[in-house]
Design a protein around this motif. Sequence first.
Motif, short mmCIF file in Angstrom:
data_model
loop_
_atom_site.label_atom_id
_atom_site.label_comp_id
_atom_site.label_asym_id
_atom_site.label_seq_id
_atom_site.Cartn_x
_atom_site.Cartn_y
_atom_site.Cartn_z
N SER A 161 45.20 -39.04 46.03
CA SER A 161 43.97 -39.51 45.39
C SER A 161 43.50 -40.88 45.85
O SER A 161 42.32 -41.05 46.21
CB SER A 161 44.15 -39.52 43.87
OG SER A 161 45.25 -40.33 43.49
N THR A 162 44.38 -41.90 45.86
CA THR A 162 43.92 -43.25 46.20
C THR A 162 43.46 -43.32 47.64
O THR A 162 42.40 -43.89 47.94
CB THR A 162 45.04 -44.29 45.95
OG1 THR A 162 45.49 -44.17 44.60
CG2 THR A 162 44.53 -45.70 46.18
N ALA A 163 44.23 -42.76 48.55
CA ALA A 163 43.81 -42.76 49.96
C ALA A 163 42.56 -41.93 50.17
O ALA A 163 41.71 -42.26 51.01
CB ALA A 163 44.95 -42.24 50.84
N ALA A 164 42.42 -40.86 49.39
CA ALA A 164 41.23 -40.02 49.50
C ALA A 164 39.98 -40.78 49.10
O ALA A 164 38.86 -40.42 49.49
CB ALA A 164 41.37 -38.77 48.64
N ALA A 165 40.16 -41.85 48.34
CA ALA A 165 39.02 -42.68 47.94
C ALA A 165 38.90 -43.95 48.78
O ALA A 165 37.79 -44.38 49.11
CB ALA A 165 39.14 -43.07 46.47
N ALA A 166 40.03 -44.54 49.15
CA ALA A 166 40.00 -45.88 49.74
C ALA A 166 39.98 -45.92 51.26
O ALA A 166 39.42 -46.85 51.85
CB ALA A 166 41.21 -46.69 49.23
N VAL A 167 40.60 -44.96 51.92
CA VAL A 167 40.73 -45.08 53.38
C VAL A 167 40.14 -43.90 54.14
O VAL A 167 39.49 -44.08 55.18
CB VAL A 167 42.21 -45.30 53.78
CG1 VAL A 167 43.07 -44.08 53.47
CG2 VAL A 167 42.34 -45.65 55.26
N VAL A 168 40.33 -42.67 53.65
CA VAL A 168 39.86 -41.52 54.43
C VAL A 168 38.34 -41.47 54.54
O VAL A 168 37.80 -41.22 55.64
CB VAL A 168 40.43 -40.20 53.87
CG1 VAL A 168 39.91 -39.01 54.69
CG2 VAL A 168 41.95 -40.22 53.89
N PRO A 169 37.56 -41.72 53.47
CA PRO A 169 36.10 -41.70 53.65
C PRO A 169 35.62 -42.71 54.70
O PRO A 169 34.67 -42.42 55.44
CB PRO A 169 35.57 -42.06 52.25
CG PRO A 169 36.63 -41.57 51.33
CD PRO A 169 37.93 -41.87 52.04
N ALA A 170 36.26 -43.88 54.76
CA ALA A 170 35.88 -44.86 55.79
C ALA A 170 36.17 -44.31 57.18
O ALA A 170 35.39 -44.51 58.12
CB ALA A 170 36.63 -46.17 55.57
N ALA A 171 37.30 -43.60 57.33
CA ALA A 171 37.62 -42.98 58.62
C ALA A 171 36.62 -41.88 58.96
O ALA A 171 36.19 -41.75 60.12
CB ALA A 171 39.04 -42.42 58.59
N LEU A 172 36.22 -41.11 57.96
CA LEU A 172 35.22 -40.06 58.19
C LEU A 172 33.89 -40.67 58.64
O LEU A 172 33.21 -40.11 59.52
CB LEU A 172 35.00 -39.25 56.91
CG LEU A 172 36.19 -38.45 56.37
CD1 LEU A 172 35.77 -37.67 55.13
CD2 LEU A 172 36.74 -37.52 57.42
N ALA A 173 33.52 -41.80 58.06
CA ALA A 173 32.27 -42.46 58.46
C ALA A 173 32.33 -42.92 59.90
O ALA A 173 31.35 -42.79 60.66
CB ALA A 173 31.98 -43.64 57.53
#
Length: 306
Positions: free
Chosen positions: A100-112
């Motif tokens: 959950s936390t990584a799915a909010a804090a780091v992965v979306p930034a990587a997707l962008a």
Amino acid sequence: MIDRRLRVLQAIARHGTVTAAAQVCRMTPSSASHQVQQLARELGVVLLEPDGRRVRLTPAARIVLAHGEVLTAQWERARAELGAHRPDGVTGALRFCAFSTAAAAVVPAALALLRDSHPTLRLHLREAEPARAFDLLAAGDTDIVVVVATAAIPPVTDPAFDQRILYDEPLDVLVGPDHPLVGRADVALADLAADPWICGGPGTAYHQLVTLACSGAGFAPDVAHHADEWDTGAALVALGFGVALVPRLADLPARHDTRRLRIAAPPVRRVVAAVRAGAQDQPVLSAGLAALRSAGDALAPRLGVA
């Protein structure tokens, strides 16, 4: 290209029962059992033996699995080499799975980052607990997982996966507004040994995180409540029902009146990215891992890393 029956045998080796392996492989237990029996007949050896309610791998099965890991990794490497012959190697789909936390804090930034650099790439994010994420990875249902390193996931020595550290995340303590530690500049985790605790349900990564951190500070937490959502945990803390450990990157609902205190020499949780062994050099996965590294590096100020 890898025999599906081998995937089933690998799942049985990880989970210990045909029923659990069938669930991971999205088939019925009878179908999973039939797959292994068919493979055993074809090879002319016994692969599984009953062991109470579980099954035991035979020496022959362990030989099959050892060679199977090599074959699987070699196939992933072959796909990586083939990617170099495509006009645009970074194309198609890339599937992420994260807690959950990584799915909010780091992965979306990587997707962008990936969307900007490879606009034709189809991106997908799925949220799951670490152990479940590895099941999906092993089954080929996701490409890159971002997980907390706990005893519930395969060790870094597991030849089926390539794991790499993304970042170490400190943990803070969450208390109510009237807690005696509010306002203190130097808080130790041991100062909370007598408090009731709020943590995730037994078996979850969050539960393991709290119990291990408290054990390292010299005490076993008196768990008064189990809450898997930050909203629930923060509500309980705000009303004085206990204290909780929260990762530095976890965003808490502002409507709950809580105080977040930093711990001297805080416990940390290690966050890692993993792919199937041999897949790390595939152009799409290599781009995904690079984006995760960049997104993770950008978190340094929030993590308090100098």
